[in-house]
Scaffold this active site. Sequence first.
Site, PDB file in Angstrom:
ATOM      1  N   HIS A  37       0.865  -1.192   0.000  1.00 24.67           N
ATOM      2  CA  HIS A  37       0.000   0.000   0.000  1.00 24.67           C
ATOM      3  C   HIS A  37       0.893   1.230   0.000  1.00 24.67           C
ATOM      4  CE1 HIS A  37       1.260  -0.622   4.126  1.00 24.67           C
ATOM      5  NE2 HIS A  37       1.237   0.705   4.199  1.00 24.67           N
ATOM      6  N   HIS A 119       5.649   6.313  -0.715  1.00 28.07           N
ATOM      7  CA  HIS A 119       6.429   5.112  -1.037  1.00 28.07           C
ATOM      8  C   HIS A 119       5.582   3.873  -0.778  1.00 28.07           C
ATOM      9  CE1 HIS A 119       6.762   5.639   3.297  1.00 28.07           C
ATOM     10  NE2 HIS A 119       6.919   4.329   3.340  1.00 28.07           N
TER      11      HIS A 119
HETATM   12  P1  2AM Z   1       5.988   2.176   5.996  1.00 26.60           P
HETATM   13  O1  2AM Z   1       5.264   1.712   4.790  1.00 26.60           O
HETATM   14  O2  2AM Z   1       6.947   3.255   5.701  1.00 26.60           O
HETATM   15  O3  2AM Z   1       6.603   1.073   6.783  1.00 26.60           O
HETATM   16  C1  2AM Z   1       1.319   0.519   8.817  1.00 26.60           C
HETATM   17  O4  2AM Z   1       2.231   0.201   9.791  1.00 26.60           O
HETATM   18  C2  2AM Z   1       1.792   1.639   7.970  1.00 26.60           C
HETATM   19  O5  2AM Z   1       2.046   2.804   8.746  1.00 26.60           O
HETATM   20  C3  2AM Z   1       3.051   1.339   7.232  1.00 26.60           C
HETATM   21  O6  2AM Z   1       2.839   1.714   5.891  1.00 26.60           O
HETATM   22  C4  2AM Z   1       4.132   2.179   7.840  1.00 26.60           C
HETATM   23  O7  2AM Z   1       4.900   2.859   6.926  1.00 26.60           O
HETATM   24  C5  2AM Z   1       3.376   3.223   8.586  1.00 26.60           C
HETATM   25  N1  2AM Z   1       3.961   3.435   9.893  1.00 26.60           N
HETATM   26  C6  2AM Z   1       4.131   2.530  10.863  1.00 26.60           C
HETATM   27  N2  2AM Z   1       4.670   3.091  11.956  1.00 26.60           N
HETATM   28  C7  2AM Z   1       4.862   4.383  11.653  1.00 26.60           C
HETATM   29  C8  2AM Z   1       5.375   5.503  12.367  1.00 26.60           C
HETATM   30  N3  2AM Z   1       5.790   5.395  13.637  1.00 26.60           N
HETATM   31  N4  2AM Z   1       5.428   6.679  11.733  1.00 26.60           N
HETATM   32  C9  2AM Z   1       5.008   6.798  10.460  1.00 26.60           C
HETATM   33  N5  2AM Z   1       4.495   5.791   9.741  1.00 26.60           N
HETATM   34  C10 2AM Z   1       4.423   4.600  10.336  1.00 26.60           C
END
Ligand code: 2AM
Length: 173
Positions: A37, A119
Amino acid sequence: MARLFFALPADNLADAIIRWRDARPWPGQAVPAANLHLTLAFLGEADEKQTRELMQQAAKLHCPPLTIELDACGWFARAKAAWIGPEQWPNELSVFARELQRLGSRLGLGNGEQHYHPHVTLSRKATEAPQDSPAPRFTLLAREFCLYQSVSSEQGVRYEPLARWPLRKRIHP
Ligand code: 2AM
């Protein structure tokens, strides 16, 4: 409490992206196709009232359908995430991500992060950047956005859509 985030689903492209990733050296632990996603706004732990409010408010937001070229690779060293994403992206995407983040922060959610770099994470625990050549060439046609719940189990994490809304332009009277 539920761990939530807003994202654009990448369902239609997921299998092709996974085939592309798996045909080349790619660092880290592979993210499964079902979890691909493009995050719009991370919300974190929300209670039922916050979740209800998020859904009510998100339904009122507008953003036109978006075409996003996934034509670059990247790596977040601190998060150890290796990804593909757009080299350049429509301004509407940044505006919409900011709106959703503000919606979250009005309800006391999110991490206050200002910087937005769209991304699609393809692996975690990556200790080095992926090779950026040959570059990916995928086009994400975003027609809807979702509120996802992140559910952890022994099989790993999975993302369940709690609600979805069409991306549609605001129609001025
Ligand atoms: P990522 O794709 O860059 O890993 C579910 O966990 C989504 O939320 C993931 O897409 C993740 O991004 C994002 N995510 C998880 N923890 C996060 C955080 N502390 N800050 C920002 N995005 C976060």
